[in-house]
Structure formats: structure tokens, C-alpha cells
Design a protein around this motif. Structure first.
Motif, PDB file in Angstrom:
ATOM      1  N   PHE A  22      71.276  63.481 -26.616  1.00 15.62           N
ATOM      2  CA  PHE A  22      72.697  63.651 -26.909  1.00 15.62           C
ATOM      3  C   PHE A  22      72.989  62.864 -28.183  1.00 15.62           C
ATOM      4  O   PHE A  22      73.270  61.655 -28.126  1.00 15.62           O
ATOM      5  N   PRO A  23      72.901  63.528 -29.357  1.00 13.49           N
ATOM      6  CA  PRO A  23      73.119  62.829 -30.627  1.00 13.49           C
ATOM      7  C   PRO A  23      74.485  62.137 -30.657  1.00 13.49           C
ATOM      8  O   PRO A  23      75.483  62.690 -30.186  1.00 13.49           O
ATOM      9  N   GLY A  24      74.482  60.943 -31.202  1.00  6.20           N
ATOM     10  CA  GLY A  24      75.726  60.184 -31.302  1.00  6.20           C
ATOM     11  C   GLY A  24      76.283  59.792 -29.946  1.00  6.20           C
ATOM     12  O   GLY A  24      77.477  59.522 -29.833  1.00  6.20           O
ATOM     13  N   ASN A  25      75.455  59.810 -28.917  1.00  6.40           N
ATOM     14  CA  ASN A  25      75.883  59.478 -27.554  1.00  6.40           C
ATOM     15  C   ASN A  25      76.993  60.397 -27.052  1.00  6.40           C
ATOM     16  O   ASN A  25      77.791  60.023 -26.205  1.00  6.40           O
ATOM     17  N   ARG A  26      77.047  61.609 -27.594  1.00  9.97           N
ATOM     18  CA  ARG A  26      78.100  62.554 -27.224  1.00  9.97           C
ATOM     19  C   ARG A  26      77.609  63.432 -26.070  1.00  9.97           C
ATOM     20  O   ARG A  26      76.804  64.335 -26.253  1.00  9.97           O
ATOM     21  N   GLY A  58      67.246  50.340 -32.532  1.00 10.53           N
ATOM     22  CA  GLY A  58      66.057  50.799 -31.823  1.00 10.53           C
ATOM     23  C   GLY A  58      65.921  50.271 -30.416  1.00 10.53           C
ATOM     24  O   GLY A  58      65.026  50.690 -29.680  1.00 10.53           O
ATOM     25  N   SER A  59      66.784  49.351 -30.011  1.00 10.67           N
ATOM     26  CA  SER A  59      66.706  48.836 -28.641  1.00 10.67           C
ATOM     27  C   SER A  59      67.162  49.922 -27.660  1.00 10.67           C
ATOM     28  O   SER A  59      68.035  50.729 -27.961  1.00 10.67           O
ATOM     29  N   GLU A 100      66.470  59.774 -31.287  1.00  7.11           N
ATOM     30  CA  GLU A 100      66.947  59.142 -32.517  1.00  7.11           C
ATOM     31  C   GLU A 100      67.845  57.949 -32.186  1.00  7.11           C
ATOM     32  O   GLU A 100      68.577  57.979 -31.195  1.00  7.11           O
ATOM     33  N   PRO A 101      67.800  56.913 -33.024  1.00  9.24           N
ATOM     34  CA  PRO A 101      68.725  55.791 -32.837  1.00  9.24           C
ATOM     35  C   PRO A 101      70.171  56.278 -32.861  1.00  9.24           C
ATOM     36  O   PRO A 101      70.516  57.217 -33.579  1.00  9.24           O
ATOM     37  N   GLY A 102      71.010  55.636 -32.058  1.00  7.49           N
ATOM     38  CA  GLY A 102      72.420  56.024 -31.979  1.00  7.49           C
ATOM     39  C   GLY A 102      72.651  57.204 -31.053  1.00  7.49           C
ATOM     40  O   GLY A 102      73.716  57.816 -31.077  1.00  7.49           O
ATOM     41  N   SER A 103      71.667  57.524 -30.215  1.00  5.47           N
ATOM     42  CA  SER A 103      71.767  58.656 -29.306  1.00  5.47           C
ATOM     43  C   SER A 103      71.459  58.226 -27.876  1.00  5.47           C
ATOM     44  O   SER A 103      70.888  57.174 -27.640  1.00  5.47           O
ATOM     45  N   SER A 104      71.835  59.079 -26.956  1.00  7.04           N
ATOM     46  CA  SER A 104      71.495  58.906 -25.554  1.00  7.04           C
ATOM     47  C   SER A 104      70.591  60.053 -25.159  1.00  7.04           C
ATOM     48  O   SER A 104      70.489  61.059 -25.867  1.00  7.04           O
ATOM     49  N   ALA A 105      69.950  59.915 -24.001  1.00 10.87           N
ATOM     50  CA  ALA A 105      69.097  60.993 -23.504  1.00 10.87           C
ATOM     51  C   ALA A 105      69.109  60.991 -21.993  1.00 10.87           C
ATOM     52  O   ALA A 105      69.261  59.948 -21.348  1.00 10.87           O
TER      53      ALA A 105
END
Length: 151
Positions: A22-26, A58-59, A100-105
Motif C-alpha cells: 500500500f504505497p504511502g500507507n494508503r 527503512g525500519s 518501498e519505504p513509506g509504505s505498508s503491506a
């Protein structure tokens, strides 16, 4: 584990996993009712469902289902406690490497109940799965478009 899956593992269908970024944690939640429908219709059984967030540095943080439902719009409580124990720390690290950094999955492991009778019949006949895979939808569409343009 045998309680969750029954006593006869030979009757299980193929097990798959997906990692959905989910790019951008959206996360809109649009796909979750469809996932519930697949379960309700007996097409799949969810074995594990976990979420991670990868920060810009990156964490990586594992998220609880409750962490995702705070906005009042996205109700994921139906998935709370879905955990077979198949997902381990190494799996989370591998999934995080793909995000990618700044994302959720979301990490989902599921049994293909629709294929269980077929898989069981093959196993009873002595067959064994020696390879499997999944085709990338975007690559398939590009190939079909290229083939269509060439004809």
C-alpha cells in the motif's frame, strides 16, 4: 494446529501467499469485503494475515489489526486473530525487503479450498507437486497487448 486444520492434512488444498503493498500507507479497504466473500463462499481459508509498515528510514514495524481500524471507516476486526503460526520473523523481513519505504503491506497466507478435492485426488494417486508459480498480471496484459498489436 491440527484443531484448526482438522486431522487429515491430506485433504488440504494448495497453500499460497501474497504480499500486497500500500504505497504511502494508503489503505482504502476496498478489497477486504471481497476477501471476506471468498472465505464465506468456501473458496479460500485464511491461514495468516499480518500487516507491516516500512518507514522512510527503512525500519519495519509489525502492525496489529487493531492499529489499522482506528479511523472508524476500515473495519478489519473480522480478521483479528487470524494466525496459524506459519509466518515467522524471516517472512516479515523478506516481505519488508519487497516493500518501498513509506509504505505498508499486508501478508496473506491462504489455502485454496476450491482446489482441495483435486489436490487430494492427485496425492492419493501418488502424484506430487514439483513446481508452481504465479504470472505477473501486468506482464501478461503487456504480452497480450503486444500480441494483439502484432496481428
Amino acid at each position: 494446529m491440527s484443531e484448526q486444520f482438522g486431522e487429515n492434512f491430506d485433504d488440504m488444498g494448495p497453500i499460497d501467499y501474497v504480499v500486497v503493498e500500500f504505497p504511502g500507507n494508503r489503505m482504502t479497504g476496498e478489497g477486504f469485503p471481497l476477501l471476506v466473500d471468498l472465505v464465506d463462499r468456501g473458496i479460500i481459508r485464511i491461514l495468516d494475515l499480518m500487516f507491516i509498515r516500512k518507514d522512510e528510514d527503512g525500519s519495519v514495524t509489525a502492525l496489529e489489526i487493531a492499529d489499522l481500524t482506528g479511523d472508524g471507516e476500515l473495519d478489519l476486526t473480522v480478521f483479528d486473530g487470524v494466525q496459524s503460526g506459519l509466518l515467522g520473523e524471516d517472512d516479515l523481513k523478506e516481505a519488508a525487503a519487497a516493500v518501498e519505504p513509506g509504505s505498508s503491506a499486508g501478508l496473506l497466507i491462504y489455502e485454496n479450498l476450491w482446489a482441495a478435492p483435486f489436490a487430494s485426488a492427485l496425492r492419493r494417486g501418488g502424484a506430487q507437486l514439483v513446481a508452481s508459480g504465479r504470472l505477473n498480471v501486468q506482464a501478461v496484459l503487456a504480452s497480450l497487448e503486444a500480441a494483439e498489436a502484432a496481428s
